[in-house]
Design a protein around this motif. Structure first.
Motif, mmCIF file in Angstrom:
data_model
loop_
_atom_site.group_PDB
_atom_site.id
_atom_site.type_symbol
_atom_site.label_atom_id
_atom_site.label_comp_id
_atom_site.label_asym_id
_atom_site.label_seq_id
_atom_site.Cartn_x
_atom_site.Cartn_y
_atom_site.Cartn_z
ATOM 1 N N VAL A 32 0.854 -1.186 0.000
ATOM 2 C CA VAL A 32 0.000 0.000 0.000
ATOM 3 C C VAL A 32 0.893 1.241 0.000
ATOM 4 O O VAL A 32 1.785 1.387 0.838
ATOM 5 C CB VAL A 32 -0.922 0.004 1.231
ATOM 6 N N GLN A 33 0.661 2.085 -0.974
ATOM 7 C CA GLN A 33 1.445 3.323 -1.079
ATOM 8 C C GLN A 33 0.717 4.434 -0.346
ATOM 9 O O GLN A 33 -0.499 4.576 -0.458
ATOM 10 C CB GLN A 33 1.621 3.698 -2.554
ATOM 11 N N GLN A 34 1.457 5.217 0.411
ATOM 12 C CA GLN A 34 0.856 6.319 1.141
ATOM 13 C C GLN A 34 1.509 7.611 0.689
ATOM 14 O O GLN A 34 2.727 7.755 0.723
ATOM 15 C CB GLN A 34 1.030 6.127 2.644
ATOM 16 N N ILE A 35 0.702 8.558 0.232
ATOM 17 C CA ILE A 35 1.253 9.826 -0.248
ATOM 18 C C ILE A 35 0.598 10.974 0.504
ATOM 19 O O ILE A 35 -0.533 10.866 0.983
ATOM 20 C CB ILE A 35 1.050 10.004 -1.772
ATOM 21 N N ARG A 36 1.349 12.080 0.615
ATOM 22 C CA ARG A 36 0.858 13.290 1.280
ATOM 23 C C ARG A 36 0.603 14.357 0.222
ATOM 24 O O ARG A 36 1.464 14.656 -0.594
ATOM 25 C CB ARG A 36 1.884 13.809 2.284
ATOM 26 N N LEU A 37 -0.592 14.946 0.288
ATOM 27 C CA LEU A 37 -0.999 15.940 -0.702
ATOM 28 C C LEU A 37 -1.228 17.276 -0.014
ATOM 29 O O LEU A 37 -2.116 17.397 0.836
ATOM 30 C CB LEU A 37 -2.291 15.508 -1.401
ATOM 31 N N PRO A 38 -0.450 18.310 -0.348
ATOM 32 C CA PRO A 38 -0.696 19.633 0.227
ATOM 33 C C PRO A 38 -2.062 20.170 -0.207
ATOM 34 O O PRO A 38 -2.425 20.105 -1.383
ATOM 35 C CB PRO A 38 0.438 20.485 -0.354
ATOM 36 N N VAL A 39 -2.811 20.692 0.748
ATOM 37 C CA VAL A 39 -4.123 21.276 0.455
ATOM 38 C C VAL A 39 -3.916 22.697 -0.057
ATOM 39 O O VAL A 39 -3.193 23.482 0.556
ATOM 40 C CB VAL A 39 -5.012 21.264 1.710
ATOM 41 N N ILE A 40 -4.563 23.029 -1.191
ATOM 42 C CA ILE A 40 -4.307 24.325 -1.828
ATOM 43 C C ILE A 40 -5.382 25.357 -1.516
ATOM 44 O O ILE A 40 -5.154 26.554 -1.679
ATOM 45 C CB ILE A 40 -4.166 24.169 -3.353
ATOM 46 N N GLN A 41 -6.589 24.931 -1.104
ATOM 47 C CA GLN A 41 -7.622 25.889 -0.704
ATOM 48 C C GLN A 41 -8.617 25.212 0.225
ATOM 49 O O GLN A 41 -8.744 23.993 0.255
ATOM 50 C CB GLN A 41 -8.329 26.490 -1.924
ATOM 51 N N GLU A 42 -9.312 26.043 0.995
ATOM 52 C CA GLU A 42 -10.241 25.512 1.983
ATOM 53 C C GLU A 42 -11.483 24.940 1.321
ATOM 54 O O GLU A 42 -12.006 25.491 0.358
ATOM 55 C CB GLU A 42 -10.639 26.625 2.965
ATOM 56 N N GLY A 43 -11.954 23.833 1.863
ATOM 57 C CA GLY A 43 -13.172 23.234 1.334
ATOM 58 C C GLY A 43 -13.483 21.918 2.022
ATOM 59 O O GLY A 43 -12.608 21.300 2.642
ATOM 60 N N GLU A 44 -14.750 21.489 1.912
ATOM 61 C CA GLU A 44 -15.171 20.231 2.527
ATOM 62 C C GLU A 44 -14.721 19.064 1.656
ATOM 63 O O GLU A 44 -14.940 19.062 0.439
ATOM 64 C CB GLU A 44 -16.693 20.216 2.691
ATOM 65 N N LEU A 45 -14.107 18.072 2.269
ATOM 66 C CA LEU A 45 -13.585 16.931 1.533
ATOM 67 C C LEU A 45 -14.728 15.984 1.169
ATOM 68 O O LEU A 45 -15.327 15.357 2.042
ATOM 69 C CB LEU A 45 -12.532 16.204 2.383
#
Length: 855
Positions: A396-409
């Motif tokens: 299982v690959q785990q990656i981190r994604l920077p959030v670029i703007q506010e919003g509900e996921l």
């Protein structure tokens, strides 16, 4: 040739008459009498056997007994179906068709049974035969249109109309064949276009396989029409079942395929390519230093793919995937437990769920907001069998994604780039004009969770069961990990991140609404359309208001009747004066999960009968009833006591009629439900005086539009052959006149008129209904009329209505696509002939250029 016998001719002899067989005649006569008596006694099984005997022994009775035989067959089939004797049912139809092989009514009826039981290919064959025998047979035509949507999905037309995609595939195949790949296998051939490209490029041998019987027969017709039936061998089978030399004489040097869906692997391309490399393909080229003839190596087109993803906020996706409201029709939903759609991508695959759904992001009402930049999720080389075999066992690959703007996921959206060869590729990205949609991985566990800039979203990527799975598991915020899945202990993560702050972890759990064992216990799955219906507050509030008005009126009526009866009894015998208040009865026959019975019961003085069948869904309604102070005895699940559907609209008791009957009138796809008018007719007979059907009236509205999109999705367009091949006349046989699951708010089209009333269905007054209507519409702009989209205003009573066109509707729209576009000028009057046959609406149009009177 006739009369070519060498024997001399003799004078013509008198033909001997067939000797009468008294015993046979007696048997036929007694069996016919027994059949008619059994039919009178409703003993359909025995009657059917007697009719078979009569018609086999005495075929001359076929015309005389045909109608009675049909009736007996259909009644006996219903009984067999109700008790699950499916094989016996089909045996009876086979026997009937041996006697009446050209009976379109029997063919159509057998097709209906086949379709209901999931045999869509076989059903289509029977509907098609019925139409060939009687082209004007409306039941067979409508059934064929319905099944055609399943058998030849609309994306086939889009693909064949996608000239860029077709040309790129043709060029890649031509280059491979010219470089030495002269034996070719086309896996999942569809219309046969890729196999024909290989043959046209000069391949010596071309083979193709297709699992769908309908598409296999279509491919055979197309290949024959293009003069290649002797040079392309098409097999009706899965490639996984193919063997050398049983099915093809030797291994091939090139496999071409497009068995990819929006999620890339959903059509089984990995499994089929692994099998092909082991059993059907020549070994791949090993390297530049090996002196191997190019023709002795194998390869695959497409050569590989790169998968991309992006986190996003989207209200439209959200309302189809999870409960977004706290109250429905005045009922608090707090006790409902966890309600979720069957689309769920967890780290532990479940057979009851799908990992993703599909959407065309560019057409979503309200659009979407990207919360991260696009990221690369996975790359795969289809020419590396070791890589294909290792896909499911990848860590299982785990990656981190920077959030670029506010919003509900709300979801992860996924698309891919398909690498046909080293130089050419196709993209299914949301900004591309392509025949593919995007895969959508909804996020259930982050209900109401808002991502903020500087957060990092942690996504896990796996292919455990040859499906691409993406799962949002956590968010990094200010050095702390907030879990989004059920694993609150970060030590279970594949890449643990320390979180020494227990208070932060507790807040994390509360923020994500993880309530431990109770949540798992209360979990209930609803279809996406059922979830969207729950979120349709306007509909439920409108229903609540309309039903409340009816209940109030009936209560007043009951009180007046009771007072009158009590006064009479008091005069006769004052000692007998008692309170005999009576309940009002409401029957809900909605399809699937419905809260309408609870809303009715919450009005007080009402006993409601719910149509909900599934145990877990019934449990949800029971919890909601309890938490909303609705007595348990006020709601009953009437289908729990039904052996079949024959008593669906029966009275609750001998003395009592229904106060209200709730009918489900419109399918989610935008069509009127089948047999709606028949159900309404029955329902009217079961209402008490003053009772009502909900809804009481449906008004159909439509508009003239010009839309190339609808044309491209409905048929292969243009006069030019597709890549030089004659395909359109064959696949366009499966063109259907009504396009469903349409979102009119985002459809690319030009409005050529104002909206206009097309038709009215009155469920309370049979005398107000008609089956044909002529409607005049004035064109407001010049253009080509290609379609008439239509939608409904559903009147719950004379004043309260809901529209299937509203922005929060759980219904989609439909459109009647004209056979030929109609040129109009601004001011022209267009005559629409609108017809209703068994709940199916059809529309034709012509322009009236005569002067119109001034009113």
């Amino acid at each position: 040739m006739p009369n070519a016998s060498a024997r001399p001719k003799h004078s013509r002899r008198t033909r001997r008459r067939r000797r009468e067989d008294p015993a046979r005649n007696e048997l036929v006569s007694s069996s016919l009498e027994s059949a008619q008596q059994c039919l009178f006694n409703q003993d359909y099984g025995t009657a059917f056997v007697h009719y078979l005997l009569v018609l086999n022994l005495a075929p001359m009775f076929k015309d005389f007994a045909k109608e009675s035989f049909r009736f007996t067959l259909f009644k006996w089939a219903e009984e067999l179906d109700s008790v699950g004797r499916i094989q016996d049912l089909f045996d009876c139809y086979e026997q009937a068709l041996e006697l009446f092989p050209a009976d379109e009514v029997i063919l159509n009826s057998m097709g209906e049974h086949l379709f209901r039981m999931g045999f869509r290919d076989e059903a289509a064959g029977h509907f098609h035969k019925a139409l060939k025998l009687r082209p004007d047979y409306p039941e067979a035509r409508e059934n064929f249109y319905r099944v055609a949507n399943w058998l030849v999905e609309r994306w086939h037309f889009l693909m064949l109309n996608d000239h860029g995609r077709n040309q790129k595939y043709q060029q890649a195949i031509q280059k491979a064949v010219q470089s030495g790949c002269n034996t070719v296998l086309d896996i999942g051939t569809g219309t046969g276009i890729l196999g024909m490209c290989a043959k046209k490029a000069g391949a010596a041998e071309v083979y193709a396989c297709e699992l769908s019987k309908t598409m296999y027969e279509l491919a055979c017709e197309v290949v024959t029409a293009n003069g290649m039936d002797g040079s392309i061998k098409i097999l009706h089978m899965k490639s996984l079942e193919m063997e050398v030399p049983k099915d093809i004489p030797h291994r091939v040097s090139l496999v071409v395929t497009e068995t990819v869906d929006a999620g890339l692997f959903g059509e089984g391309i990995i499994e089929s390519l692994i099998h092909a490399w082991h059993h059907l393909l020549l070994p791949p080229q090993r390297g530049e230093n090996e002196f191997r003839e190019q023709s002795a190596t194998g390869r695959v087109i497409p050569a590989g793919a790169t998968v991309f993803g992006m986190a996003l906020e989207c209200v439209e996706i959200r309302r189809y995937q999870r409960l977004c409201v706290s109250e429905v029709g005045g009922l608090s939903m707090a006790a409902a437990g966890e309600l979720r759609s069957p689309v769920s991508c967890s780290s532990e695959p479940d057979d009851s769920t799908e990992p993703y759904t599909t959407e065309r992001l560019s057409r979503l009402p309200g659009g979407y907001k990207p919360l991260t930049e696009p990221f690369t999720a996975l790359s795969i080389d289809f020419n590396n069998v070791q890589e294909l075999e290792g896909l499911s066992s990848r860590e299982v690959q785990q990656i981190r994604l920077p959030v670029i703007q506010e919003g509900e996921l709300d979801a992860l959206a996924v698309w891919f780039q398909l690498h046909l060869d080293e130089e050419s590729s196709l993209s299914t990205g949301p900004q591309e004009d392509t025949c593919w949609e995007q895969a959508i991985y909804p996020v259930h566990s982050a209900k109401g969770f808002v991502l903020k800039p500087r957060d990092e979203l942690i996504v896990e990527i796996s292919c455990r069961d040859a499906y691409l799975r993406l799962c949002c598991v956590a968010v990094l915020r200010d050095g702390h990990e907030i879990r989004l899945d059920k694993r609150l202990d970060s030590r279970h993560s594949g890449n643990p991140i320390s979180n020494p702050n227990p208070e932060a972890e507790l807040c994390s759990a509360l923020a994500c609404l993880q309530t431990g064992q109770n949540q798992t216990k209360d979990f209930c799955m609803l279809e996406c359309s059922e979830m969207a219906l729950l979120n349709n507050q306007d509909y439920h509030q409108s229903f609540c208001s309309a039903l409340g008005k009816l209940i109030s009126q009936l209560k007043v009526k009951c009180r007046n009747q009771e007072q009158g009866s009590r006064a009479q009894l008091d005069l006769a015998d004052p000692a007998n004066s008692t309170d005999r208040s009576d309940l009002l009865y409401v029957l809900d026959v909605s399809e699937g999960f419905s809260l309408l019975s609870l809303i009715a019961a919450s009005q007080g003085h009402v006993k409601a009968y719910s149509s909900v069948e599934k145990n877990k869904q019934q449990d949800v309604l029971k919890r909601l009833a309890h938490s909303n102070n609705i007595p348990e005895q006020q709601v009953e699940f009437w289908l729990n006591h039904m052996e079949d559907e024959q008593g669906m609209l029966q009275r609750p008791s001998r003395e009592k009629l229904w106060s209200a009957i709730i009918l489900d009138c419109v399918e989610t796809c935008g069509l009127i439900r089948q047999k709606l008018m028949e159900k309404a007719s029955l329902a009217r007979c079961l209402l008490e005086e003053g009772g009502r059907i909900f809804p009481e009236r449906i008004v159909v509205y439509g508009m003239l539009v010009e839309s190339d999109t609808l044309l491209l999705e409905s048929a292969v367009q243009g006069q030019e052959p597709t890549l030089g091949f004659n395909i359109a006349p064959f696949i366009n046989q499966f063109t259907v006149p009504v396009h469903v699951f349409l979102d009119f708010s985002t459809l690319e089209c030009r409005h050529l008129s104002e909206s206009v009333e097309l038709f009215v269905l009155d469920l309370m007054d049979a005398n107000a209904n008609y089956i044909n209507r002529e409607v005049k519409v004035q064109a407001s702009s010049a253009g080509r009329i290609t379609a008439v989209p239509f939608w409904y205003h559903i009147y719950l009573d004379q004043e309260i209505r809901v529209s299937t066109l509203s922005h929060n509707s759980h219904w989609k729209q439909a459109a009647a696509v004209l056979q030929q576009p109609l040129e109009v000028r601004a001011g022209d009057w267009v005559h629409l002939a609108v017809k209703l046959h068994k709940s199916t609406i059809s529309i034709s149009a012509h322009v009236d250029n005569s002067p119109q009177p001034v009113e």
